[in-house]
Scaffold this active site. Sequence first.
Site, PDB file in Angstrom:
ATOM      1  N   HIS A  82       9.161  41.372  50.903  1.00  0.00           N
ATOM      2  CA  HIS A  82      10.231  40.911  51.796  1.00  0.00           C
ATOM      3  C   HIS A  82      11.572  41.150  51.131  1.00  0.00           C
ATOM      4  CE1 HIS A  82      12.242  38.631  54.893  1.00  0.00           C
ATOM      5  NE2 HIS A  82      13.016  38.167  53.927  1.00  0.00           N
ATOM      6  N   ASP A 161      10.507  27.961  62.679  1.00  0.00           N
ATOM      7  CA  ASP A 161      11.579  28.796  62.110  1.00  0.00           C
ATOM      8  C   ASP A 161      12.336  29.518  63.212  1.00  0.00           C
ATOM      9  OD1 ASP A 161      13.094  30.204  60.019  1.00  0.00           O
ATOM     10  OD2 ASP A 161      12.127  31.938  60.910  1.00  0.00           O
ATOM     11  N   ARG A 168      20.643  27.611  63.494  1.00  0.00           N
ATOM     12  CA  ARG A 168      21.472  27.835  62.287  1.00  0.00           C
ATOM     13  C   ARG A 168      22.483  28.945  62.521  1.00  0.00           C
ATOM     14  NH1 ARG A 168      17.427  29.598  58.254  1.00  0.00           N
ATOM     15  NH2 ARG A 168      19.182  29.854  56.858  1.00  0.00           N
ATOM     16  N   SER A 183      12.851  29.302  55.560  1.00  0.00           N
ATOM     17  CA  SER A 183      12.749  30.207  56.705  1.00  0.00           C
ATOM     18  C   SER A 183      11.917  31.446  56.332  1.00  0.00           C
ATOM     19  CB  SER A 183      14.176  30.602  57.129  1.00  0.00           C
ATOM     20  OG  SER A 183      14.179  31.712  57.971  1.00  0.00           O
ATOM     21  N   LYS A 187       7.609  32.144  57.263  1.00  0.00           N
ATOM     22  CA  LYS A 187       7.175  33.319  58.045  1.00  0.00           C
ATOM     23  C   LYS A 187       6.224  34.199  57.228  1.00  0.00           C
ATOM     24  CE  LYS A 187      11.328  34.735  59.019  1.00  0.00           C
ATOM     25  NZ  LYS A 187      12.652  34.360  59.444  1.00  0.00           N
TER      26      LYS A 187
HETATM   27  N1  URA Z   1      16.221  35.899  56.741  1.00  0.00           N
HETATM   28  C1  URA Z   1      15.418  34.947  57.267  1.00  0.00           C
HETATM   29  O1  URA Z   1      14.317  35.220  57.757  1.00  0.00           O
HETATM   30  N2  URA Z   1      15.847  33.679  57.263  1.00  0.00           N
HETATM   31  C2  URA Z   1      17.037  33.312  56.747  1.00  0.00           C
HETATM   32  O2  URA Z   1      17.344  32.146  56.766  1.00  0.00           O
HETATM   33  C3  URA Z   1      17.872  34.314  56.199  1.00  0.00           C
HETATM   34  C4  URA Z   1      17.435  35.612  56.196  1.00  0.00           C
END
Ligand code: URA
Length: 438
Positions: A82, A161, A168, A183, A187
């Site tokens: 990621h 999320d 947010r 977050s 995921k």
């Molecule tokens: N990417 C995400 O998935 N979440 C965040 O809060 C910031 C970047």
Amino acid sequence: MHVTDLIRRKRDGGELQRNEIEFLINGYTRDVIPDYQMSAWLMAVLIRGMSRAELAALTETMLNSGKVLDHSDLPAPKVDKHSTGGVGDKTSLVLAPVVAAGGLYVPMISGRGLGHTGGTLDKLESIPGFNVNLSVTDFRRVMAQCGAGMIGQTAETAPADKRIYALRDVTGTVESPYLICASIMSKKLAEGIDALVLDVKTGSGAFMKSEKDAIFLAELMVETGQRLGKRMTALITDMSQPLGRAVGNANEVAECIDIMNGKGPDDLRELCLVLCAWMFLLGKRVKSVEEGRKLAEDLIASGKAQDKFRELIRLQGGNPEVIDKPELLPQARHQVEIVSPASGYVTSTMCEDIGTACVLLGGGREKKEDAVDPAVGIMVHKKPGDKVSAGEPLCTVAYNSQERLERARPLILQSYKIDSVPPPSAEPLVRKIIGDMA
Ligand code: URA
């Protein structure tokens, strides 16, 4: 339990218990707690931060708000990477086929462009026919067949999320390392992985501009993943200039095809090899980073990575002919060179401006509902350290709208700093490695 008591406690710097965090997150996800109360709590978290116990409770509650995919029937470790987001950051399109060709599974659930940064899903969708909206069943079928799948977040995984992120985005509460960590990790852990390599970007094109902030976020994410039994390594990598030369969508796919053909820009190839090496190491496919790198190099040189990419594209409904004929990717109607106003050395690029210029061209979204134009983008010719003469091209812009070009052009020009003396030698691409086996 009263929501207002929990907001006040966080506002005043106190700590919440796990059951209180569950009450808040589950209440909000089920529409029992309204946006205004959740916003107030998120702002209190942004200002006050969280303890490690609170962060663990938040991440786990968000993770368990939906399905956690189970790929235990697949006979090799599942590994993903990621990135926290950057400009020209296209490594996922190389890593998934290389690592799958090396015998591991890569269940990659990615995002769209965010702010000035590009998104893997937008890049993939520039391949004619490529479907990133597979059901979980089809995602698993593709993975079982070819070792990798590349899709967007489904309604079933980490729905908390999805809701909290949207809130947010409009309440000034994105930039909290704790909220970013929960977050991202909720995921990623919902993908059903055994190990995760994080590419935490730092520099003018990253969300975390300072190395110190990037390291702090990386440590939070590594710790959070390890606590849940995952093998985790984070690489802090440079994003003070675009990665590779292509910034856009179709042009970034073409650059990844170049890498799989043994060509393409050195910085992009280097980062792809290093990230593959760590994925192979955490996936226990090799015993050292050096061995992992060699495996990645061999898979690229033998054409196996490219064959895997062809198979992945075909299984997800795309046209695999783009690999041999990248001209089948969407092409913009016009091109123009942006030339240097002076002679000297490029000393820096304000990388965020280049990402924003690409968004203004239509390569990203200014508003959530905007459609992305896959064909537009920027091809960077001059990078920091390069010598340039007045009138020489700094980059080439592919565009479909003159009005959009005129909005993007000043940003590109102002992003380049030209000086009569060369800059000090560049910072290393990989600044620091944190976590398992680092
Ligand atoms: N990417 C995400 O998935 N979440 C965040 O809060 C910031 C970047």
